[in-house]
Scaffold this active site. Structure first.
Site, PDB file in Angstrom:
ATOM      1  N   ASP A  31       1.048  -1.378   0.006  1.00 17.01           N
ATOM      2  CA  ASP A  31      -0.007   0.058   0.054  1.00 17.01           C
ATOM      3  C   ASP A  31       0.924   1.126   0.041  1.00 17.01           C
ATOM      4  OD1 ASP A  31      -1.982   2.044   0.983  1.00 17.01           O
ATOM      5  OD2 ASP A  31      -3.328   0.151   1.288  1.00 17.01           O
ATOM      6  N   ASN A  32       0.184   2.222  -0.765  1.00 15.93           N
ATOM      7  CA  ASN A  32       1.242   3.516  -0.753  1.00 15.93           C
ATOM      8  C   ASN A  32       0.575   4.489   0.405  1.00 15.93           C
ATOM      9  OD1 ASN A  32      -1.006   4.691  -1.898  1.00 15.93           O
ATOM     10  ND2 ASN A  32      -0.033   5.375  -3.686  1.00 15.93           N
ATOM     11  N   SER A  34      -1.767   6.202   0.452  1.00 13.75           N
ATOM     12  CA  SER A  34      -2.571   7.636  -0.290  1.00 13.75           C
ATOM     13  C   SER A  34      -3.811   7.797   0.387  1.00 13.75           C
ATOM     14  CB  SER A  34      -2.445   7.495  -1.712  1.00 13.75           C
ATOM     15  OG  SER A  34      -3.211   6.290  -2.061  1.00 13.75           O
ATOM     16  N   SER A 124     -16.892  -2.980  -9.567  1.00 12.85           N
ATOM     17  CA  SER A 124     -17.820  -2.275  -8.930  1.00 12.85           C
ATOM     18  C   SER A 124     -19.103  -2.410  -9.556  1.00 12.85           C
ATOM     19  CB  SER A 124     -17.393  -0.866  -8.654  1.00 12.85           C
ATOM     20  OG  SER A 124     -18.396  -0.093  -8.263  1.00 12.85           O
ATOM     21  N   TYR A 148     -14.495   7.359 -12.807  1.00 14.29           N
ATOM     22  CA  TYR A 148     -14.041   6.131 -12.024  1.00 14.29           C
ATOM     23  C   TYR A 148     -14.727   5.174 -12.602  1.00 14.29           C
ATOM     24  CZ  TYR A 148     -14.827   2.871  -8.044  1.00 14.29           C
ATOM     25  OH  TYR A 148     -14.685   1.915  -7.213  1.00 14.29           O
ATOM     26  N   LYS A 152     -12.759   1.382 -13.945  1.00 14.22           N
ATOM     27  CA  LYS A 152     -13.121   0.154 -13.493  1.00 14.22           C
ATOM     28  C   LYS A 152     -13.259  -0.998 -14.820  1.00 14.22           C
ATOM     29  CE  LYS A 152     -12.587   0.253  -9.061  1.00 14.22           C
ATOM     30  NZ  LYS A 152     -11.537  -0.458  -8.656  1.00 14.22           N
TER      31      LYS A 152
HETATM   32  P1  NAD Z   1      -9.560   2.447   0.264  1.00 18.78           P
HETATM   33  O1  NAD Z   1      -9.410   3.666  -0.383  1.00 18.78           O
HETATM   34  O2  NAD Z   1      -9.899   2.422   1.549  1.00 18.78           O
HETATM   35  O3  NAD Z   1      -8.457   1.298  -0.096  1.00 18.78           O
HETATM   36  C1  NAD Z   1      -7.786   1.543  -1.210  1.00 18.78           C
HETATM   37  C2  NAD Z   1      -6.261   1.364  -0.811  1.00 18.78           C
HETATM   38  O4  NAD Z   1      -5.540   1.365  -1.903  1.00 18.78           O
HETATM   39  C3  NAD Z   1      -5.845   2.573   0.257  1.00 18.78           C
HETATM   40  O5  NAD Z   1      -5.070   1.981   1.353  1.00 18.78           O
HETATM   41  C4  NAD Z   1      -4.802   3.415  -0.525  1.00 18.78           C
HETATM   42  O6  NAD Z   1      -3.878   3.975   0.315  1.00 18.78           O
HETATM   43  C5  NAD Z   1      -4.140   2.181  -1.624  1.00 18.78           C
HETATM   44  N1  NAD Z   1      -3.837   2.908  -2.843  1.00 18.78           N
HETATM   45  C6  NAD Z   1      -4.561   3.604  -3.706  1.00 18.78           C
HETATM   46  N2  NAD Z   1      -3.586   4.128  -4.530  1.00 18.78           N
HETATM   47  C7  NAD Z   1      -2.559   2.921  -4.574  1.00 18.78           C
HETATM   48  C8  NAD Z   1      -1.389   2.936  -5.514  1.00 18.78           C
HETATM   49  N3  NAD Z   1      -1.131   3.302  -6.589  1.00 18.78           N
HETATM   50  N4  NAD Z   1      -0.342   2.006  -4.912  1.00 18.78           N
HETATM   51  C9  NAD Z   1      -0.479   1.473  -3.730  1.00 18.78           C
HETATM   52  N5  NAD Z   1      -1.478   1.717  -2.997  1.00 18.78           N
HETATM   53  C10 NAD Z   1      -2.653   2.566  -3.456  1.00 18.78           C
HETATM   54  O7  NAD Z   1     -10.983   2.018  -0.698  1.00 18.78           O
HETATM   55  P2  NAD Z   1     -11.797   0.658  -0.460  1.00 18.78           P
HETATM   56  O8  NAD Z   1     -13.111   1.015   0.094  1.00 18.78           O
HETATM   57  O9  NAD Z   1     -11.315  -0.322   0.542  1.00 18.78           O
HETATM   58  O10 NAD Z   1     -11.868   0.077  -1.777  1.00 18.78           O
HETATM   59  C11 NAD Z   1     -10.810  -1.042  -2.240  1.00 18.78           C
HETATM   60  C12 NAD Z   1     -11.241  -1.284  -3.951  1.00 18.78           C
HETATM   61  O11 NAD Z   1     -12.530  -1.620  -3.938  1.00 18.78           O
HETATM   62  C13 NAD Z   1     -10.935   0.047  -4.635  1.00 18.78           C
HETATM   63  O12 NAD Z   1     -10.526  -0.369  -5.615  1.00 18.78           O
HETATM   64  C14 NAD Z   1     -12.324   0.545  -4.880  1.00 18.78           C
HETATM   65  O13 NAD Z   1     -12.361   1.038  -6.256  1.00 18.78           O
HETATM   66  C15 NAD Z   1     -13.098  -0.718  -4.849  1.00 18.78           C
HETATM   67  N6  NAD Z   1     -14.465  -0.654  -4.603  1.00 18.78           N
HETATM   68  C16 NAD Z   1     -14.903  -0.101  -3.479  1.00 18.78           C
HETATM   69  C17 NAD Z   1     -16.126   0.287  -3.132  1.00 18.78           C
HETATM   70  C18 NAD Z   1     -16.527   0.860  -1.914  1.00 18.78           C
HETATM   71  O14 NAD Z   1     -17.768   1.438  -1.854  1.00 18.78           O
HETATM   72  N7  NAD Z   1     -15.739   1.054  -0.945  1.00 18.78           N
HETATM   73  C19 NAD Z   1     -17.230  -0.082  -3.996  1.00 18.78           C
HETATM   74  C20 NAD Z   1     -17.019  -0.771  -5.208  1.00 18.78           C
HETATM   75  C21 NAD Z   1     -15.569  -1.085  -5.432  1.00 18.78           C
END
Ligand code: NAD
Ligand code: UDP
Length: 338
Positions: A31-32, A34, A124, A148, A152
Site C-alpha cells: 500500500d502507498n 495515499s 464495482s 471512476y 473500472k
Molecule cells: P480505500 O481507499 O480504503 O483502499 C484503497 C487502498 O489502496 C488505500 O489503502 C490506498 O492507500 C491504496 N492505494 C491507492 N492507490 C494506490 C497505489 N497507486 N499504490 C498502492 N496503494 C494504493 O478503498 P476501499 O473502499 O477499501 O476500496 C478498495 C477497492 O474496492 C478499490 O479499488 C475501490 O475502487 C473498490 N470498490 C470500493 C467500493 C466502496 O464502496 N468502498 C465499491 C466498489 C468497489
C-alpha cells in the site's frame, strides 16, 4: 495460499486481511498509504498478536513490484489499490487513469513476468451504468457514467483480454455493491479523509457529532419511499467473498461475480435502522438529487452462491451496529489527534 493484497491497508483490504488470516492464509500488504492510515497496521497486529507483513509502495513502481514478487513469491494477488471517489474522478481524471488503469497494467505486467497469473480484482456495480432491469445480473450490459466507473471498466476489459490471450491466467472480477459497516471488534473500520462521499460514513459522523446533519439526496425517486435504493453489504461478508474467490485461482477462468446481498434498502431505511439499533439520532434534511445517482440498484447474488458457495450472512442491523461501534470507539478514525 500466500496472497499479496494491493491496497490492503484500506477499508475493504484491511477487513479482507482479517478474513484471510482467519482462514489460515499468509498475507503481504502492499500500500502507498495515499488513502489509508498507517495505524491500521497496528490494529491488525493487535487483533492477531502478530506483526503485519507489509511493503510501503505504489503499484505503479514496477521495480519495487518485481522485488516484492521475488522476495515473497505470492500465489495470488487481490488487487484493491486504486482511487475511488466518483466526484474527484471528474475533477482529476488523470489521477484515476494513472492510479487505476496504469497502476493495474503495471501490476499485471509485473505479475506476468513473475509468472503469478492469479488475480482477484475489486470491481464495482458502477460498471452496470444505469440499470435496465433489476436485479443486476453479471450479464447486464456494461457502461460507465463517470470517470471512476470508466477506469473500472477498462481494467475489467484489460483482464478479459489478458485471459483471452493467455488462458493460464485465472481472474475473478468481483463487482461490489455498497460495502458498509466494520469488523465487530470495533478496531478497524472505514476512515475516509475529509467529508465522506458515501452514505454510511456520513451517517456515523453525524451520529458522533463530527457533522451536523445528513442531506438525503432526493425523495422523489420511483422507489418505495422516494429515496435512493442500494444493496448494502456488510464489509465482513464482502471480505469472506474474497476468501471464497480464491477457489477460482489456478482454474484458468475469468469470471465476473456480483458481491451483494440481493436486497435493496432506501436511504430512509438506513437512517431509521441506524437510529433504532444504536439508540442515537441522525438529523437529516431532504436535499436535491445528487447528479449521476441512479434511483435503485441491487444485485442478483446467485452466481456467487453457485460458483463460490458464498452468500451474505449479515443484515442491515449488523451493518448499522458494527459501523457505529467502530465510529463511536474511534470518533476521529484511526488517528485521534486529527
Ligand atoms: P480505500 O481507499 O480504503 O483502499 C484503497 C487502498 O489502496 C488505500 O489503502 C490506498 O492507500 C491504496 N492505494 C491507492 N492507490 C494506490 C497505489 N497507486 N499504490 C498502492 N496503494 C494504493 O478503498 P476501499 O473502499 O477499501 O476500496 C478498495 C477497492 O474496492 C478499490 O479499488 C475501490 O475502487 C473498490 N470498490 C470500493 C467500493 C466502496 O464502496 N468502498 C465499491 C466498489 C468497489
Ligand atoms: N446519499 C445521501 N446522502 C449522502 C450520501 C449518499 O442521500 O450524504 C444517498 C445516495 O443518493 C444514494 C445512497 O445514499 O441513494 C448511497 O450513496 P453512496 O454514495 O453511499 O453509494 P453509491 O451512490 O455509490 O451507490
Amino acid at each position: 495460499m500466500k496472497v499479496l493484497l494491493t491496497g490492503g491497508a484500506g477499508y475493504i483490504g484491511s477487513h479482507t486481511y482479517v478474513a484471510l488470516k482467519e482462514h489460515g492464509h499468509e498475507i503481504v500488504i502492499l500500500d502507498n498509504f495515499s488513502n489509508a492510515n498507517r495505524l491500521v497496521l497496528d490494529r491488525l497486529a493487535q487483533l492477531f498478536q502478530e506483526k503485519v507483513e507489509h511493503v510501503e509502495a505504489d503499484i505503479r513502481d514496477r521495480s519495487t513490484l518485481d522485488d516484492v514478487f521475488e522476495a515473497h513469491k505470492p500465489d495470488a494477488v487481490i488487487h484493491f489499490a486504486g482511487a475511488k471517489a466518483v466526484g474527484e474522478s471528474a475533477t482529476d481524471p488523470l489521477k484515476y487513469y494513472s492510479n487505476n488503469v496504469s497502476g493495474s497494467q503495471t501490476l499485471l505486467e509485473a505479475m506476468d513476468a513473475a509468472e503469478i497469473r492469479n488475480i482477484v480484482f475489486s470491481s464495482s456495480a458502477t460498471v452496470y451504468g444505469v440499470p435496465q432491469a433489476l436485479p443486476l445480473t453479471e450479464d447486464h450490459p456494461l457502461s460507465s457514467t463517470n470517470t471512476y466507473g470508466a477506469t473500472k471498466l477498462i481494467v475489467e476489459d484489460m483482464l478479459r483480454a489478458l485471459h483471452g490471450a493467455d488462458p493460464r491466467w485465472s481472474v475473478a472480477i468481483l463487482r461490489y455493491f455498497n460495502p458498509v459497516g466494520a469488523h465487530p471488534s470495533g478496531e478497524i473500520g472505514e476512515d475516509p479523509g475529509g467529508i465522506p462521499n458515501n452514505l454510511m460514513p456520513y451517517i456515523t459522523q453525524v451520529a458522533v457529532g463530527r457533522l451536523a446533519q445528513l442531506k438525503v439526496y432526493g425523495d422523489d425517486y420511483d422507489t418505495s419511499d422516494g429515496t435512493g435504493v442500494r444493496d448494502y453489504i456488510h464489509v465482513s461478508d464482502l471480505a469472506q467473498g474474497h476468501v471464497a474467490a480464491l477457489k477460482l485461482m489456478n482454474t484458468g477462468t475469468c469470471t465476473p461475480i456480483n458481491l451483494g446481498t440481493g436486497t435493496g434498502y432506501s436511504v430512509l431505511d438506513m437512517i431509521k435502522t441506524f437510529e433504532r439499533v444504536n439508540e442515537v439520532s441522525v438529523p437529516y434534511s431532504i436535499a436535491e438529487r445528487r447528479p449521476g445517482d441512479v434511483a435503485a440498484n441491487w444485485a442478483d447474488a446467485q452466481r456467487a452462491k453457485e460458483l463460490l458457495g458464498w452468500q451474505a450472512q449479515l443484515g442491515i442491523e449488523a451493518m448499522c451496529a458494527d459501523g457505529w461501534r467502530w465510529q463511536s470507539r474511534n470518533p476521529k478514525g484511526y488517528d485521534q489527534t486529527n
